[in-house]
Design a protein around this motif. Sequence first.
Motif, short mmCIF file in Angstrom:
data_model
loop_
_atom_site.label_atom_id
_atom_site.label_comp_id
_atom_site.label_asym_id
_atom_site.label_seq_id
_atom_site.Cartn_x
_atom_site.Cartn_y
_atom_site.Cartn_z
N SER A 6 0.66 -1.35 0.17
CA SER A 6 0.12 -0.17 -0.06
C SER A 6 0.89 1.27 0.03
O SER A 6 0.61 2.16 -0.87
CB SER A 6 -0.94 0.04 1.27
N ARG A 7 1.90 1.33 0.93
CA ARG A 7 2.72 2.36 0.73
C ARG A 7 3.44 2.61 -0.46
O ARG A 7 3.59 3.89 -0.93
CB ARG A 7 4.00 2.09 1.87
N ARG A 8 3.73 1.63 -0.99
CA ARG A 8 4.54 1.69 -2.41
C ARG A 8 3.57 2.24 -3.33
O ARG A 8 4.10 2.80 -4.35
CB ARG A 8 5.34 0.29 -2.64
N PHE A 9 2.50 1.35 -3.58
CA PHE A 9 1.77 1.53 -4.99
C PHE A 9 0.53 2.29 -4.65
O PHE A 9 -0.14 2.75 -5.60
CB PHE A 9 1.35 0.17 -5.31
N GLY A 10 0.06 2.71 -3.48
CA GLY A 10 -0.79 3.74 -3.14
C GLY A 10 -2.38 3.24 -3.01
O GLY A 10 -3.29 4.09 -2.66
N LEU A 11 -2.54 1.82 -3.24
CA LEU A 11 -3.62 1.34 -2.89
C LEU A 11 -3.69 0.60 -1.64
O LEU A 11 -3.03 0.01 -1.22
CB LEU A 11 -4.15 0.53 -4.16
N PRO A 12 -5.26 0.95 -0.87
CA PRO A 12 -5.14 0.47 0.65
C PRO A 12 -5.41 -1.19 0.92
O PRO A 12 -5.27 -1.47 2.04
CB PRO A 12 -6.35 1.37 1.12
N LEU A 35 -9.76 0.47 -13.98
CA LEU A 35 -8.42 0.15 -14.86
C LEU A 35 -7.45 -0.37 -13.93
O LEU A 35 -7.43 -0.19 -12.56
CB LEU A 35 -7.59 1.63 -14.75
N ILE A 36 -6.89 -1.49 -14.36
CA ILE A 36 -6.01 -2.59 -13.81
C ILE A 36 -4.55 -2.12 -14.28
O ILE A 36 -4.30 -2.49 -15.73
CB ILE A 36 -6.52 -3.95 -14.03
N ASN A 37 -3.59 -1.89 -13.51
CA ASN A 37 -2.44 -1.81 -13.88
C ASN A 37 -1.53 -3.23 -13.41
O ASN A 37 -1.57 -3.56 -12.46
CB ASN A 37 -1.54 -0.81 -13.39
N ASP A 38 -1.06 -4.28 -14.40
CA ASP A 38 -0.31 -5.01 -14.33
C ASP A 38 0.98 -4.76 -14.00
O ASP A 38 1.82 -4.45 -15.10
CB ASP A 38 -0.51 -6.21 -15.22
N THR A 73 6.70 -4.35 -15.02
CA THR A 73 6.97 -2.88 -14.85
C THR A 73 7.35 -2.75 -13.65
O THR A 73 7.91 -1.47 -13.43
CB THR A 73 5.80 -1.96 -15.41
N PHE A 74 7.30 -3.66 -12.65
CA PHE A 74 7.91 -3.06 -11.20
C PHE A 74 9.47 -2.74 -11.41
O PHE A 74 10.01 -2.18 -10.57
CB PHE A 74 7.70 -4.68 -10.53
N SER A 75 10.07 -3.23 -12.63
CA SER A 75 11.56 -2.89 -12.55
C SER A 75 11.51 -1.36 -12.80
O SER A 75 12.70 -0.88 -12.50
CB SER A 75 12.19 -3.37 -14.12
N ALA A 76 10.48 -0.50 -12.91
CA ALA A 76 10.56 0.90 -13.03
C ALA A 76 11.05 1.70 -11.52
O ALA A 76 11.60 2.66 -11.76
CB ALA A 76 9.36 1.39 -13.42
N GLY A 124 7.83 1.25 -6.32
CA GLY A 124 6.57 1.51 -6.58
C GLY A 124 6.12 1.18 -7.96
O GLY A 124 5.05 1.33 -8.38
N GLY A 125 7.07 0.44 -8.72
CA GLY A 125 6.67 0.36 -10.13
C GLY A 125 6.49 1.39 -10.85
O GLY A 125 6.85 2.33 -10.48
N ALA A 126 5.82 1.36 -12.22
CA ALA A 126 5.50 2.29 -13.13
C ALA A 126 4.54 3.26 -12.23
O ALA A 126 4.37 4.54 -12.59
CB ALA A 126 5.07 1.92 -14.42
N THR A 127 3.77 2.71 -11.33
CA THR A 127 2.62 3.61 -10.88
C THR A 127 3.10 4.71 -9.93
O THR A 127 2.69 5.81 -10.20
CB THR A 127 1.70 2.35 -9.94
N ALA A 128 4.01 4.28 -9.22
CA ALA A 128 4.63 5.15 -8.40
C ALA A 128 5.58 6.25 -9.31
O ALA A 128 5.61 7.29 -9.15
CB ALA A 128 5.46 4.79 -7.21
N ALA A 129 6.31 5.89 -10.17
CA ALA A 129 7.36 6.42 -10.81
C ALA A 129 6.82 7.42 -11.61
O ALA A 129 7.05 8.62 -11.82
CB ALA A 129 8.28 5.41 -11.71
N TRP A 130 5.55 7.19 -12.31
CA TRP A 130 4.69 7.73 -13.11
C TRP A 130 3.58 8.27 -12.67
O TRP A 130 2.74 9.26 -13.55
CB TRP A 130 4.64 7.05 -14.58
N SER A 131 3.37 8.28 -11.44
CA SER A 131 2.28 8.91 -10.57
C SER A 131 0.99 8.75 -11.23
O SER A 131 -0.05 9.39 -11.58
CB SER A 131 2.37 10.48 -10.89
N LEU A 132 0.75 7.37 -11.49
CA LEU A 132 -0.47 6.78 -12.13
C LEU A 132 -1.45 6.47 -11.22
O LEU A 132 -1.22 6.56 -9.88
CB LEU A 132 -0.11 5.38 -13.01
N GLN A 133 -2.97 6.51 -11.46
CA GLN A 133 -4.01 6.30 -10.29
C GLN A 133 -4.73 4.85 -10.72
O GLN A 133 -6.00 5.48 -11.17
CB GLN A 133 -4.92 7.52 -10.21
#
Length: 454
Positions: free
Chosen positions: A125-131, A256-259, A263-266, A269-278
């Motif tokens: 949750s801390r890394r990716f933002g979903l609770p 929207l589902i981000n797999d 892309t965790f290599s980004a 927190g994966g691309a979700t955190a790196a690119w501020s996705l929601q």
Amino acid sequence: MPTDSIDRARLDSLADRERATFADRHPRSAAAYARAGHLFGRVPMTWMNKSAAGHPVYLDRARGARLTDIDGHEYVDFCLGDTAAMAGHSPAPVVAAVTRRLGDLGGASTMVPTEDAALVGAELSRRFGLPAWSFALTATDANRWAIRLLRAVTGRPRILVNSYCYHGSVDESLIVVGPDGRPRSREGNVGAPRDVTLTSRVAEFNDLAGLARELAHGDVAAVLMEPALTNIGIVLPEPGYLAGVRALTREHGAYLINDETHTFSAGPGGATAAWSLQPDVITIGKAIGGGIPVGAYGLSAELAARLTGRTDLDLIDMGGVGGTLAGNPVSMAATRATLEEVLTAAAFATMTEVAGTFADGVRKIIAGFALPWSVAQLGARVEYRFADPAPRTGTESAATADPALEDFLHTYLINRGILLTPFHNMALMCPQTTTDDVARHHEVFAAALGELLG
């Protein structure tokens, strides 16, 4: 295509030489393969037959960024279990956590939770933002369950994916855009339970107009996508594309589902955190367990509340998809150790820096041979592509494949102690990968091109 200028007779001759060298160097692996007649395809999983040299090398041991086969050959491993070992092979904190769980504490499979699971959920949750998080054994299973949940809350039947995406063996994802622009089943789709065009819609990556057109039908429960395509070759998002996807899904009432499995290599927190996705849902697997099987999915607060408020949904008994072994004590101990002690922000910074060195070096080699090829980097992951400019869609990426050239390069590298992911020219860095490892790859890669093009 950008490899048309290559002398095919020379390529075939060099490839034959490299395969013969491989056979001479790997008699024990060949014998093990020959003895495996009771395995379907002679391997534990049939995809292990994707070997440029004719049969796989067999594992003796692996540690960090090194793998040794049963013939005694050591490799610099840039494959890393196709992401599963992004933390490096058998990282010490994971070995210690799993040993303690199995040895000192016991209980590999108990059907009762451990405190590790809650700590893993909090860290994700801390890394990716979903609770709200739950677990499976693979990202494929996480994707399947996410799809079922989103069909349940929307009442809509279809899932939309990108052409030539990869989400494991999820039935709904095996759909592509055909040459006529119409959707069709992906070539080689095995035993589909029904026509995939009845369950799914498809749009090209980086094509917002195509996505809008498909969403306008009003029957899409969710868009399942990687923030960057990976398993057809790295295809990076164009500026504004991912923001446009999020806006269109909201406009048309689709989740929207981000797999993030690859892309965790980004980043941490994966691309979700790196690119501020929601996204509304995140699915992930492989690397977060440090090599121990695990999958996970995270839900937004809104979605979790909608699901738990549905008394008609069986989320406890037979509807509690995930499997008896999901969330088991060993997986949770391994995942906690991986996230807390191995794949940290500091580790990702180093891995990404080493990957940058890899990418820069390959670009210089390609330029030195005046090849119309390109290089893509996604954090700790790098790939060289037989196209310049780089492909912008999955269909374009699939069209750049050159199996004969890939097999030659992979066999040449294997024979000189370098492992790449066998499905494409992808190199992944782990915390133990060094710039000397990168330099060795570049030396061998340049030599291969020199012999081929010389």
